[in-house]
Design an enzyme around this catalytic site. Sequence first.
Site, PDB file in Angstrom:
ATOM      1  N   ASP A   8       2.395   6.584  14.291  1.00  0.00           N
ATOM      2  CA  ASP A   8       3.153   7.886  14.124  1.00  0.00           C
ATOM      3  C   ASP A   8       2.085   8.969  13.862  1.00  0.00           C
ATOM      4  O   ASP A   8       0.804   8.958  13.772  1.00  0.00           O
ATOM      5  CB  ASP A   8       4.072   7.883  12.710  1.00  0.00           C
ATOM      6  CG  ASP A   8       3.180   7.576  11.687  1.00  0.00           C
ATOM      7  OD1 ASP A   8       2.392   6.808  11.726  1.00  0.00           O
ATOM      8  OD2 ASP A   8       3.652   7.770  10.417  1.00  0.00           O
ATOM      9  N   GLU A  63       3.065   5.643   8.693  1.00  0.00           N
ATOM     10  CA  GLU A  63       1.985   5.928   7.933  1.00  0.00           C
ATOM     11  C   GLU A  63       2.057   7.326   7.118  1.00  0.00           C
ATOM     12  O   GLU A  63       1.478   7.461   6.174  1.00  0.00           O
ATOM     13  CB  GLU A  63       1.010   5.645   8.610  1.00  0.00           C
ATOM     14  CG  GLU A  63      -0.385   5.449   7.791  1.00  0.00           C
ATOM     15  CD  GLU A  63      -1.137   6.937   7.361  1.00  0.00           C
ATOM     16  OE1 GLU A  63      -1.997   6.833   6.610  1.00  0.00           O
ATOM     17  OE2 GLU A  63      -1.001   7.839   8.097  1.00  0.00           O
TER      18      GLU A  63
END
Length: 358
Positions: A71, A125
Site C-alpha cells: 500500500d 501498513e
Amino acid sequence: MGLDLCSDVVDLTAAVVDIESVSGGEESLAGAVEEALRALPHLAVERVGNNVVARTDLGRAERVVLAGHLDTVPLNGNLPSRVEGDRLYGCGTTDMKSGVAVALRLAATVEAPGRDVTYVFYDCEEVEAARNGLRHLAEYRPELLAGDFAVLMEPTGGMVEGGCQGTMRVQVTATGERAHSARAWMGSNAIHSAGAILDVLRAYEPSRPVVDGLEYHEGLNAVFISGGVAGNVIPDECVVTVNYRFAPDKSLADAEAHLRETFASFQVTVTDGAPAARPGLNHPAAAAFAAASGAEVRAKLGWTDVARFAELGVPAVNYGPGEPTLAHTRDEYVEIPLIAECEQRMRMWLEGPTTVAS
C-alpha cells in the site's frame, strides 16, 4: 495489468507503482502479484486476504523472510510514474514499491538460493495498526512468517537500518470549568491551562540512547490539539495528543511510565502504541547480511514492522533502495541506480552460504 517479473527491475518498479494501491485498495496489485508468482514453479504461493506469501522449499539449513507492504499513502497528483534523469518519480516509488519490485524480481530469478526464502507482500501498513496485513498474518498464520532472519524492504537509502523505534500516542487532558465568556472569571479556561502541557513539550530534552552500538534519537511532540464548546463558552476541557518515539531500550510499559511521569499534573490516556525492536545485529544471520550487503549500518529512526518480526522471535533489519526522507511527499522519487544496487546485493546474499548449521 500483469507484471513481468523478469523485466528490468526499474521497469518492474514503474509497473508496480502504476497499479494504484492506496491503503484499503490493494486488491488489484495483490492480484497482479499473486498471478505473477503463481506462474513460478519453484514457489509455493498462498493468498490471505490481500496478503501474498510465496515460499521456496529446498530443505536449506536456513530460512529468511523478505517482506514489503503493497500500500501507499493517498495520491497527490503523483501517478503515473515518470523518469527524469536518474530518478523514478511517483507515489510509492520510495515507500516502498521499489523494495517490493526488488523482492519480486528476486523471487522470479533466484530459483535455487543458498537459503530457503519466504517472500511476503502485505496490505495496510500505512494506516492504523489494527488493519496491518503483517499483523494479521502474525496473529492467524504465524507459520507463514517463520524464519531465522528477516529483511523488511523499507526505504533506507541503501543502508542497513537496525531495529526500530517504538511509538506511543497519548491524550494529555487539561481540565477547567465552563462559564459564559462574558463572565469568564466565573469559570476556568481549559485551553489556557493546556499551555502548561505545551510548556512541558517545549522544555523536553529528548534522549539519544545507544542500543547495541547504534544511536537512536527519541522525540516527544504534540500532533493534535482539541478543545472548545461554543463561541461564547469558556471550555472545560482541552486535549493535546502527544506522540512519543522511543528507543528500543524501553518497553511499551516503560514508555507509558515515562509519559505519565512527564505529564504528572495532567490526565494521561494511552490511545495507541507499538513496541520498539532491538537491532539484533549480533545474530549470525543478521551479521552475515550486513557484511554481505557492504552497506553502512545505522539505527532506524521510526517504527517499522521489524517490531512484529521481533515479537515472533525473528531478528530483522530494514533495507531498501528508497530514501526515507522522501516518503509520503508529493515529489517522492527513488534513485534508479540504488534499485539495481539493492537487487545485486540481495542476490549475492541469497545465493551465498548460510549461517545456520544443518
